[in-house]
Scaffold this motif. Structure first.
Motif, short mmCIF file in Angstrom:
data_model
loop_
_atom_site.label_atom_id
_atom_site.label_comp_id
_atom_site.label_asym_id
_atom_site.label_seq_id
_atom_site.Cartn_x
_atom_site.Cartn_y
_atom_site.Cartn_z
N PHE A 42 0.82 -1.21 0.00
CA PHE A 42 0.00 0.00 0.00
C PHE A 42 0.85 1.25 0.00
CE2 PHE A 42 -3.38 -2.88 1.32
CZ PHE A 42 -4.35 -2.46 0.44
N MET A 43 1.98 1.20 0.69
CA MET A 43 2.83 2.38 0.70
C MET A 43 3.35 2.68 -0.70
SD MET A 43 5.04 2.26 4.17
CE MET A 43 6.08 3.64 3.76
N LEU A 44 3.68 1.63 -1.44
CA LEU A 44 4.25 1.86 -2.76
C LEU A 44 3.19 2.23 -3.79
CD1 LEU A 44 7.01 -0.86 -2.94
CD2 LEU A 44 7.21 1.55 -2.38
N THR A 45 1.97 1.75 -3.60
CA THR A 45 0.98 2.04 -4.63
C THR A 45 0.21 3.33 -4.38
OG1 THR A 45 -0.59 0.65 -3.45
CG2 THR A 45 0.55 -0.35 -5.32
N THR A 46 0.27 3.82 -3.16
CA THR A 46 -0.49 5.04 -2.89
C THR A 46 0.13 6.23 -3.60
OG1 THR A 46 -1.19 4.28 -0.74
CG2 THR A 46 -1.23 6.63 -1.08
N THR A 47 -0.70 7.03 -4.24
CA THR A 47 -0.23 8.30 -4.75
C THR A 47 -1.04 9.38 -4.04
OG1 THR A 47 -1.74 7.91 -6.55
CG2 THR A 47 0.58 7.66 -7.03
N PHE A 48 -0.33 10.28 -3.45
CA PHE A 48 -1.04 11.32 -2.73
C PHE A 48 -1.44 12.46 -3.65
CE2 PHE A 48 1.07 9.25 0.81
CZ PHE A 48 -0.01 9.12 1.65
#
Lengths: 199, 179
Positions: A42-48
Motif C-alpha cells: 500500500f505504501m508503494l501504490t499510494t499516490t497522494f
C-alpha cells in the motif's frame, strides 16, 4: 520473536482451579510478515497527488452582454499553426513569426524565452501607453495545431507575473491563414487597406 | 580464536510496539488508497504549473486519446443510465440488438465509454439532466490535435457549460522562470 505470552491464570469465583497453561506461546511471525507485505504494497501504490486542472472560461454563446469592446492597439493576437509555428501581432499589424518552443524534438519542450519576452514587452508597452494593464490576448489555434500548444500558452499566461487574466480563445479563420500565408510569401507589411499591394 | 564469545542464550526482543506501528500504518494506507480506474486509452497529459486539484465527484470527463478518439465518463451510475436511455437504447432498438438490458448493465459499470461526435452533445445534455452539478473536464493527450479539443470545447459551450477544466500533470523540475 513476536509472540504473546500466556495470560495470568485466573481463579473462578467458586474457587475452582483453572488449569494453568504453562508456557503458552503463539508465534506471530507469519502474521507480522503478511502485515509488512501489505504495508509495503500500500505504501508503494499510494499516490497522494491528485491530478491538477486549469480552468478555462469561454464566453457563452449568443450572449451580447459579455461582449466587450477593446481598443485594437491593446489586442495581442497569437496564432499557432501546424508544427508548433507561432505568429503574433498587435491589432491589425502584420503578423511576425516567433519560436514557441526552445528545444526541438519531442523530449522536454519548454516555451521559449523569446515568446516570454514578447509577451512581457508588449504588456509593459501597453501598460505604459494606457497607464493600465489592459493587454488582451487572443489565441487562435489552427485545426492542425496540437493540444499541447494550447495548454502551454495558457500555462505561460498563468505563471507570468501577475497572471494575464484577459485572454480569449477564438476560431482560426481562413482570413487568419491568408494573412500568415501573405506574410510568409512577401514579408511586405500588409495593412488592412488593399491599396498596399505594391511591395 | 583468542577471545571467547559469550553465547546469547534465549535472547528475546519484544517486537510488539513495532508490530503495533506497522499495523497502524497498514490500516492508514489501506483506508486512504484509491485505486485508479482502468483507462480506456493511455493518455499522456500535458504538464503545467496549475495547482487547482480535480474534485472527486460530479465530474463529466471527456477524454481524448492521442489518435483523437473520444471517450465520455461520468462517475454516478444513475447518470450513466440516463445517458444510456437517452441515446444508446434508441440506437440499439433501431439495430434490433437483442440484449439491451445486458448492455445497460454493462454500461452502468463502465467508467468511460467511447463516443462518436454526433452523440456527444446529446449525451452531455442527458448527463446534465441527471445531475445538474456536473463539472465538465477535458483530459486530452498532448499530441491530440487541437481540432478535437476545439470540437469538445464548442460542445461544452453549446450545452451551456462555458466554464470547464483541463486536466494537466505536474510540471517536472521546471521553475517559474519569468523575469
Amino acid at each position: 520473536m513476536a509472540a504473546v505470552g500466556a495470560p495470568e491464570p485466573k481463579k473462578s469465583k467458586k474457587g475452582k482451579k483453572v488449569r494453568k497453561r504453562l508456557g503458552f506461546r503463539l508465534d506471530m511471525t507469519p502474521m507480522v510478515d503478511v502485515a509488512f507485505l501489505l504495508l509495503t504494497f500500500f505504501m508503494l501504490t499510494t499516490t497522494f497527488s491528485k491530478p491538477k486542472t486549469m480552468e478555462i472560461n469561454l464566453p457563452a454563446e449568443k450572449n451580447d452582454q459579455t461582449q466587450v469592446e477593446v481598443a485594437e492597439s491593446n489586442v495581442l493576437t497569437v496564432r499557432i499553426m501546424e508544427g508548433d509555428k507561432a505568429y503574433w501581432n498587435i491589432g491589425f499589424k502584420p503578423p511576425e513569426a516567433i519560436k514557441l518552443y526552445d528545444t526541438d524534438g519531442d523530449a522536454k519542450l519548454a516555451v521559449s524565452d523569446e515568446f516570454r519576452r514578447m509577451l512581457r514587452e508588449n504588456r509593459e508597452r501597453i501598460r505604459q501607453e494606457v497607464g493600465e494593464d489592459v493587454m488582451v490576448l487572443v489565441l487562435k489555434l489552427d485545426k492542425k495545431a496540437r493540444y499541447r500548444n494550447l495548454v502551454d500558452i495558457i500555462d505561460e499566461l498563468n505563471i507570468s507575473n501577475p497572471p494575464i487574466k484577459r485572454f480569449s480563445i477564438a476560431d482560426f479563420t481562413e482570413a487568419d491563414g491568408e494573412e500568415i500565408a501573405q506574410m510568409l510569401a512577401g514579408g511586405a507589411p500588409t495593412e488592412p487597406q488593399p491599396k498596399e499591394k505594391k511591395k | 580464536m583468542p577471545k571467547i564469545k559469550t553465547k546469547r542464550v534465549g535472547y528475546n526482543l519484544d517486537m510488539t510496539p513495532m508490530v503495533d506501528v506497522a499495523f497502524l500504518l497498514l490500516t492508514f494506507f489501506m483506508l486512504t488508497t484509491q485505486f485508479r480506474p482502468p483507462e480506456p486509452t493511455p493518455i499522456d497529459m500535458p504538464s503545467s504549473n496549475a495547482t487547482v486539484p480535480l474534485p472527486d465527484t460530479d465530474i463529466l470527463m471527456v477524454q481524448i486519446g492521442k489518435n483523437d478518439e473520444l471517450f465520455l465518463g461520468v462517475d454516478a451510475q444513475p447518470t450513466r443510465e440516463r445517458i444510456f436511455e437517452s441515446t444508446i437504447r434508441k440506437q440499439l432498438q433501431e439495430a434490433n440488438f437483442p440484449a439491451i438490458e445486458d448492455s445497460l448493465r454493462k454500461f452502468k459499470l463502465s467508467d468511460a465509454f467511447a463516443v462518436n461526435r454526433d452523440n456527444l452533445e446529446k449525451m452531455i445534455i442527458a448527463a446534465r439532466f441527471a445531475n445538474p452539478k456536473l463539472r465538465p473536464v477535458i483530459k486530452a493527450d498532448v499530441n491530440s490535435s487541437y481540432e478535437v479539443v476545439d470540437f469538445v470545447m464548442k460542445t461544452f459551450k453549446k450545452t451551456n457549460m462555458p466554464t470547464f477544466n483541463l486536466i494537466t500533470g505536474l510540471e517536472g523540475g521546471m521553475g517559474n522562470s519569468n523575469n
